[in-house]
Design an enzyme around this catalytic site. Structure first.
Site, PDB file in Angstrom:
ATOM      1  N   SER A  15       0.807  -1.226   0.000  1.00  0.00           N
ATOM      2  CA  SER A  15       0.000   0.000   0.000  1.00  0.00           C
ATOM      3  C   SER A  15       0.837   1.272   0.000  1.00  0.00           C
ATOM      4  CB  SER A  15      -0.937   0.019   1.212  1.00  0.00           C
ATOM      5  OG  SER A  15      -0.208  -0.079   2.428  1.00  0.00           O
ATOM      6  N   ASP A  37      -3.722   7.905   8.234  1.00  0.00           N
ATOM      7  CA  ASP A  37      -4.594   7.035   9.021  1.00  0.00           C
ATOM      8  C   ASP A  37      -3.710   6.349  10.057  1.00  0.00           C
ATOM      9  OD1 ASP A  37      -3.268   4.974   7.663  1.00  0.00           O
ATOM     10  OD2 ASP A  37      -4.920   4.588   6.281  1.00  0.00           O
ATOM     11  N   HIS A  86      -0.709   4.549   7.587  1.00  0.00           N
ATOM     12  CA  HIS A  86      -0.037   5.127   6.419  1.00  0.00           C
ATOM     13  C   HIS A  86       0.327   6.598   6.632  1.00  0.00           C
ATOM     14  CE1 HIS A  86      -2.665   1.829   4.908  1.00  0.00           C
ATOM     15  NE2 HIS A  86      -1.569   1.518   4.243  1.00  0.00           N
TER      16      HIS A  86
END
Length: 359
Positions: free
Chosen positions: A44, A333, A336
């Site tokens: 990610s 978040d 991340h």
């Protein structure tokens, strides 16, 4: 000169100036570029939206992700704006948004300057990726080979080979192997010791390097593990009373990084035509967390989304409030970084590593 003839002359001259301007701009861009293309693989941290096309819950194609793009569009990037690889692409003289290889609009001229083949929630080990039905590292490589065929059909085999040989490859993955696999699955930790599991991941890394070497890659950046024990979600889950980084996980990251560095040195000898550089993202991100004011940040314990303590992916959604100023946060978040943090990482990676590969 008659009126219509004069008008045609003026119009033609204006068109000539416009085309000349575009040519100069293209030549300037070409001179500035330090690579023909950028190809990235991993999780990610570098996925700009490949998972949008998968039957997986590991997605970020909804608000408030992407809230700080000009059009507030959630592209699938797990942050509020650009990823480090987007910024890295721009610094390298390439487009400022690195496209997702699975994006239906990834075609035509976009093929020429690279793409991200990464998939959120993936890892070095296949079992890590299969848990949430995302792309394994092997599948990412398979997608790259399919892309290469498209590129060759568009430019000719010789040109495609040249583009790939003059490109920069990057790999950023590994955290999910530990957080969402080894320490989340009791069967895995019973089956393997930590050292054995690390060896499995390193074998996957070596296999990846062998594959891109066979494809004609000449430059590769291997990005190490971040201090994932400092992610707000991991502090919440494992060290909430203390409220500080979960050092057990940081020690795992440090141990794996040391083994990765050793493997990188060994592979440099095994693949003489491939220049390999290691980027120590651990040191950079840990410094940002420890000394936030040095980078203009104020908040390191919480993410900008929701409480910032546990929200990520589907828990960070359009019904979740966000902070007023993400630029003051290291994390977007609970897992991340913000695009502001990525910006600092990208600039460091470019000056410390990419320029070294380009010398």
């Amino acid at each position: 000169m008659e009126g219509s003839t004069a008008s045609n002359f003026v119009l033609g001259f204006v068109i000539f100036l416009a085309l000349a301007g575009q040519l100069v701009e293209a030549q300037t861009q070409s001179k500035k570029a330090i690579a023909s293309a950028l190809y990235v693989f991993g999780d990610s941290t570098i996925d700009p939206g490949n998972n949008n096309q998968l039957n997986s819950i590991a997605k970020a194609n909804f608000s408030p992700y992407g809230r700080d793009f000009p059009d507030h569009k959630a592209t699938g990037r797990f942050t509020n704006g650009k990823l480090a690889t987007d910024i890295l692409s721009e610094l390298s003289g390439l487009p400022d948004l690195l496209p997702a290889s699975l994006d239906p609009n990834f075609q035509g001229e976009k093929l020429l300057t690279g793409a991200s083949f990464g998939s959120a929630s993936s890892g070095y080990d296949d079992s890590t990726s299969k848990t949430l039905k995302v792309l394994t590292l092997g599948k990412q490589l398979e997608n790259f080979r399919h892309y290469r065929l498209q590129l060759a059909n568009m430019t000719g085999q010789g040109n495609a080979t040249k583009i790939i040989s003059e490109a920069i490859f990057a790999l950023s993955t590994g955290s999910n192997d530990f957080i969402n696999n080894y320490y989340a699955n009791p069967l895995m930790s019973k089956k393997y010791t930590l050292a054995q599991f690390e060896d499995i991941l390193l074998q996957s890394l070596r296999g990846f390097v062998q594959s891109i070497y066979n494809e004609g890659a000449t430059r590769l950046v291997i990005i190490g593990l971040p201090p994932f024990g400092c992610c707000p979600s991991q502090i919440t889950l494992h060290n909430v009373l203390n409220g500080s980084c979960y050092e057990k996980f940081n020690e795992v990251a440090t141990s794996f990084n040391e083994k990765t560095i050793a493997l990188t040195k060994e592979m440099t000898l095994s693949f003489p035509a491939l220049r390999i550089a290691y980027y120590d993202i651990y040191a950079k991100l840990y410094d940002m967390i420890k000394y936030p004011t040095k980078y203009g940040f104020k908040e390191t314990r919480k993410g900008c989304c929701g409480t910032g303590l546990i929200e990520a992916s589907i828990l960070c959604n359009k019904g979740t409030p966000t902070c007023n100023d993400p630029s003051k946060y290291v994390f977007w978040d609970s897992f991340h970084p913000t695009s502001e943090a990525y910006n600092s990482i990208a600039k460091d990676l470019f000056s410390e590593v990419l320029m070294q590969l380009n010398s």
